[in-house]
Scaffold this motif. Structure first.
Motif, short mmCIF file in Angstrom:
data_model
loop_
_atom_site.label_atom_id
_atom_site.label_comp_id
_atom_site.label_asym_id
_atom_site.label_seq_id
_atom_site.Cartn_x
_atom_site.Cartn_y
_atom_site.Cartn_z
N ILE B 103 0.81 -1.22 0.00
CA ILE B 103 0.00 0.00 0.00
C ILE B 103 0.85 1.27 0.00
N LYS B 104 2.00 1.20 0.67
CA LYS B 104 2.83 2.40 0.77
C LYS B 104 3.36 2.81 -0.62
N VAL B 105 3.89 1.83 -1.35
CA VAL B 105 4.42 2.11 -2.70
C VAL B 105 3.29 2.56 -3.63
N VAL B 106 2.18 1.80 -3.60
CA VAL B 106 1.05 2.12 -4.49
C VAL B 106 0.51 3.51 -4.17
N GLY B 107 0.34 3.80 -2.88
CA GLY B 107 -0.19 5.10 -2.47
C GLY B 107 0.71 6.24 -2.86
N ARG B 108 2.02 6.06 -2.66
CA ARG B 108 2.94 7.14 -2.99
C ARG B 108 3.10 7.33 -4.49
N THR B 109 3.01 6.23 -5.25
CA THR B 109 3.05 6.34 -6.71
C THR B 109 1.85 7.13 -7.20
N SER B 110 0.68 6.78 -6.66
CA SER B 110 -0.55 7.47 -7.03
C SER B 110 -0.45 8.96 -6.68
N ALA B 111 0.07 9.27 -5.49
CA ALA B 111 0.22 10.67 -5.08
C ALA B 111 1.20 11.40 -6.00
N ALA B 112 2.27 10.71 -6.40
CA ALA B 112 3.26 11.33 -7.28
C ALA B 112 2.66 11.62 -8.65
N ILE B 113 1.87 10.66 -9.18
CA ILE B 113 1.23 10.88 -10.49
C ILE B 113 0.29 12.08 -10.40
N PHE B 114 -0.46 12.16 -9.28
CA PHE B 114 -1.35 13.31 -9.12
C PHE B 114 -0.55 14.61 -9.06
N LEU B 115 0.52 14.63 -8.25
CA LEU B 115 1.27 15.87 -8.09
C LEU B 115 1.84 16.36 -9.41
N VAL B 116 2.44 15.46 -10.17
CA VAL B 116 3.05 15.85 -11.44
C VAL B 116 1.98 16.39 -12.39
N SER B 117 0.85 15.67 -12.52
CA SER B 117 -0.18 16.15 -13.45
C SER B 117 -0.85 17.41 -12.92
N ALA B 118 -0.95 17.53 -11.58
CA ALA B 118 -1.56 18.75 -11.01
C ALA B 118 -0.69 19.97 -11.31
N ILE B 119 0.63 19.79 -11.23
CA ILE B 119 1.54 20.90 -11.54
C ILE B 119 1.40 21.30 -13.01
N ALA B 120 1.34 20.29 -13.89
CA ALA B 120 1.20 20.58 -15.32
C ALA B 120 -0.10 21.32 -15.61
N VAL B 121 -1.22 20.81 -15.05
CA VAL B 121 -2.52 21.44 -15.27
C VAL B 121 -2.55 22.86 -14.71
N THR B 122 -1.98 23.04 -13.51
CA THR B 122 -1.96 24.37 -12.90
C THR B 122 -1.14 25.34 -13.73
N ALA B 123 -0.02 24.85 -14.30
CA ALA B 123 0.80 25.72 -15.14
C ALA B 123 0.02 26.16 -16.38
N ILE B 124 -0.63 25.19 -17.05
CA ILE B 124 -1.35 25.50 -18.29
C ILE B 124 -2.52 26.44 -18.01
N MET B 125 -3.36 26.06 -17.02
CA MET B 125 -4.55 26.88 -16.75
C MET B 125 -4.18 28.19 -16.06
N GLY B 126 -3.14 28.14 -15.21
CA GLY B 126 -2.71 29.36 -14.53
C GLY B 126 -2.23 30.41 -15.52
N LYS B 127 -1.50 29.98 -16.54
CA LYS B 127 -1.02 30.92 -17.56
C LYS B 127 -2.21 31.55 -18.30
N GLN B 128 -3.22 30.72 -18.60
CA GLN B 128 -4.40 31.25 -19.30
C GLN B 128 -5.13 32.28 -18.42
N ILE B 129 -5.20 32.00 -17.12
CA ILE B 129 -5.88 32.96 -16.23
C ILE B 129 -5.08 34.26 -16.18
N LEU B 130 -3.74 34.15 -16.06
CA LEU B 130 -2.90 35.35 -15.98
C LEU B 130 -3.00 36.16 -17.28
N ASP B 131 -3.10 35.44 -18.42
CA ASP B 131 -3.21 36.14 -19.70
C ASP B 131 -4.48 36.97 -19.81
N LEU B 132 -5.51 36.57 -19.04
CA LEU B 132 -6.79 37.31 -19.10
C LEU B 132 -6.73 38.62 -18.33
#
Lengths: 151, 133
Positions: B103-132
């Motif tokens: 569970i520890k490995v699976v849980g941390r892998t899942s958290a890492a996948i979320f963190l990486v994709s969350a950073i990517a999504v925040t960068a893309i959408m954050g830039k669009q918000i700032l551009d407005l």
């Protein structure tokens, strides 16, 4: 099935430890009947929603312009394709059942009074049914030619 | 195992979630799930307004076009993302119960996948918000 073993007290005789579970045999799961079917539905619909809901979210929100692109013409063009109408109807149906069953699970955990729990769940079911009918009627019957083109 | 639990005793009783990492993904799964279904209730209604014609529908979609709503929108996308990834973790563990022993490995892998994709999504959408702005 997880097995809860009895709480051992610490060797020092301190406060009892939290219950320990044997995780090696998997997590708890309903033993049968309706609850087991809903358990299975949540997981199967979850896999489908990974494509339908996460796909919908990324497609609508990430490309340049994001949801600012969305207006009557955008939806008219999008629903010109039976593929997107089918996608959206499946998303509507699965997400409503998945979400309302999630709300039901939460009321089972936190709402102890049977009457209040029943009333809350009935509100969720009625709301879900009304939104399912409303969304289905719109996604099936919408015809942009019902309105004259905007100049 | 017993030694380890003694060391963690304070954490175990200091947190309502008994100090186990999985309890945090459990509570976030509930919070994001409720947030997404509440948005879905509103979203079915706002989309249904299209059945009342372009004038009515465009008035509704105009309401979404402001920076404050775009910040909420980012929150919604992150909620869907977390619920999707954590939901797949739960499904994998339940369909392949032997994963529960890791569970520890699976849980941390899942958290890492979320963190990486969350950073990517925040960068893309954050830039669009700032551009407005």
């Amino acid at each position: 099935m997880a097995t809860t073993i009895e709480r051992p007290s610490t060797p020092e005789g301190g406060a009892p430890q939290p219950p320990q579970r044997d995780y090696t045999r998997g997590r708890e799961r309903p033993v049968g009947g309706f609850e087991l079917w809903m358990w299975l539905f949540m997981r199967i619909s979850g896999i489908m929603l990974l494509v339908l809901a996460l796909g919908h979210t990324l497609i609508m929100h990430l490309p340049a312009g994001g949801v600012d692109r969305v207006d009557f013409g955008f939806v008219a063009a999008r629903w010109g394709s039976p593929f997107w109408r089918t996608w959206d109807w499946m998303l509507l149906t699965l997400a409503l059942i998945h979400g309302i069953n999630g709300l039901r699970n939460i009321t089972l955990d936190y709402v102890r009074k049977p009457g209040v729990r029943f009333a809350m769940n009935m509100v969720f079911y009625v709301l879900g049914f009304v939104l399912f009918v409303l969304g289905s009627v719109i996604v099936v019957t919408f015809d942009p030619t019902d309105w004259p083109p905007v100049a | 195992m017993a030694t380890r639990l003694r060391k963690k005793q304070k954490d175990d009783f200091g947190s309502p979630y008994l100090g186990h990492e999985g309890q945090w993904s459990w509570i976030f799964h509930r919070i994001t799930g409720v947030a997404v279904i509440l948005f879905l209730f509103a979203h079915v209604v706002d989309t249904a307004v299209i059945g009342w014609g372009p004038e009515a529908y465009d008035r509704v979609t105009e309401a979404y076009k402001n920076p404050a709503v775009h910040v909420l929108e980012l929150g919604l996308v992150l909620a869907v993302l977390f619920h999707s990834i954590n939901g797949m973790k739960i499904t994998l563990i339940d369909f392949f119960p032997s994963l529960a022993g890791h569970i520890k490995v699976v849980g941390r892998t899942s958290a890492a996948i979320f963190l990486v994709s969350a950073i990517a999504v925040t960068a893309i959408m954050g830039k669009q918000i700032l551009d407005l702005l």
